[in-house]
Write a protein that holds these residues in place. Sequence first.
Motif, PDB file in Angstrom:
ATOM      1  N   GLY A   1      10.627  24.822  10.272  1.00  0.00           N
ATOM      2  CA  GLY A   1       9.803  23.938  10.131  1.00  0.00           C
ATOM      3  C   GLY A   1      10.614  22.565   9.302  1.00  0.00           C
ATOM      4  N   GLY A   2      11.820  22.825   9.528  1.00  0.00           N
ATOM      5  CA  GLY A   2      12.864  21.704   8.897  1.00  0.00           C
ATOM      6  C   GLY A   2      12.782  21.641   7.515  1.00  0.00           C
TER       7      GLY A   2
ATOM      8  N   ALA B   1      19.536  22.477  16.066  1.00  0.00           N
ATOM      9  CA  ALA B   1      18.495  21.909  15.789  1.00  0.00           C
ATOM     10  C   ALA B   1      17.337  22.424  15.980  1.00  0.00           C
ATOM     11  CB  ALA B   1      18.562  20.436  16.727  1.00  0.00           C
ATOM     12  N   GLU B   2      17.133  23.530  17.059  1.00  0.00           N
ATOM     13  CA  GLU B   2      15.857  24.338  17.428  1.00  0.00           C
ATOM     14  C   GLU B   2      16.034  25.125  16.446  1.00  0.00           C
ATOM     15  OE1 GLU B   2      15.375  27.797  20.705  1.00  0.00           O
ATOM     16  OE2 GLU B   2      16.435  25.849  21.694  1.00  0.00           O
ATOM     17  N   ARG B   3      16.931  25.805  15.830  1.00  0.00           N
ATOM     18  CA  ARG B   3      16.362  26.630  14.682  1.00  0.00           C
ATOM     19  C   ARG B   3      15.918  25.788  13.729  1.00  0.00           C
ATOM     20  NH1 ARG B   3      18.789  28.638  10.038  1.00  0.00           N
ATOM     21  NH2 ARG B   3      20.514  26.993  10.118  1.00  0.00           N
ATOM     22  N   GLU B   4      16.222  24.783  13.287  1.00  0.00           N
ATOM     23  CA  GLU B   4      15.754  23.998  12.177  1.00  0.00           C
ATOM     24  C   GLU B   4      14.254  23.717  12.542  1.00  0.00           C
ATOM     25  OE1 GLU B   4      18.194  20.676  11.103  1.00  0.00           O
ATOM     26  OE2 GLU B   4      19.684  21.814  10.314  1.00  0.00           O
ATOM     27  N   SER B   5      14.080  23.326  13.667  1.00  0.00           N
ATOM     28  CA  SER B   5      12.501  22.887  14.123  1.00  0.00           C
ATOM     29  C   SER B   5      11.807  24.109  13.977  1.00  0.00           C
ATOM     30  CB  SER B   5      12.757  21.960  15.344  1.00  0.00           C
ATOM     31  OG  SER B   5      12.928  23.099  16.686  1.00  0.00           O
ATOM     32  N   ASP B   6      12.361  25.288  14.383  1.00  0.00           N
ATOM     33  CA  ASP B   6      11.571  26.551  14.237  1.00  0.00           C
ATOM     34  C   ASP B   6      11.228  26.802  12.857  1.00  0.00           C
ATOM     35  OD1 ASP B   6      11.509  26.770  17.033  1.00  0.00           O
ATOM     36  OD2 ASP B   6      13.075  28.316  17.192  1.00  0.00           O
TER      37      ASP B   6
ATOM     38  N   GLU C   1      22.830  21.753  19.562  1.00  0.00           N
ATOM     39  CA  GLU C   1      21.403  22.082  19.892  1.00  0.00           C
ATOM     40  C   GLU C   1      20.658  23.226  19.666  1.00  0.00           C
ATOM     41  OE1 GLU C   1      21.952  21.947  24.334  1.00  0.00           O
ATOM     42  OE2 GLU C   1      22.278  19.879  24.526  1.00  0.00           O
TER      43      GLU C   1
END
Length: 64
Positions: free
Chosen positions: A51-52, A44-49, A41
């Motif tokens: 910009g992926g 995933a949060e780090r990747e979404s922050d 989790e």
Amino acid sequence: MDTLEEQIAHLTRALDDLSDVVTRQEREIALLTRRVQLLLEREAERESDLGGGITLGDERPPHW
């Protein structure tokens, strides 16, 4: 008859010991599963922050 009772006592002890081991392992597996879930989790949060975007190995960092 005494031999059988002695064997049963040893088997009972071994069964109790194995049961304790399985119980401990079950708790450890549950804890590790939870930790892996939290790490997934967090990642995933780090990747979404970020910009992926996909970072390439030969790509220069943004501060260069």
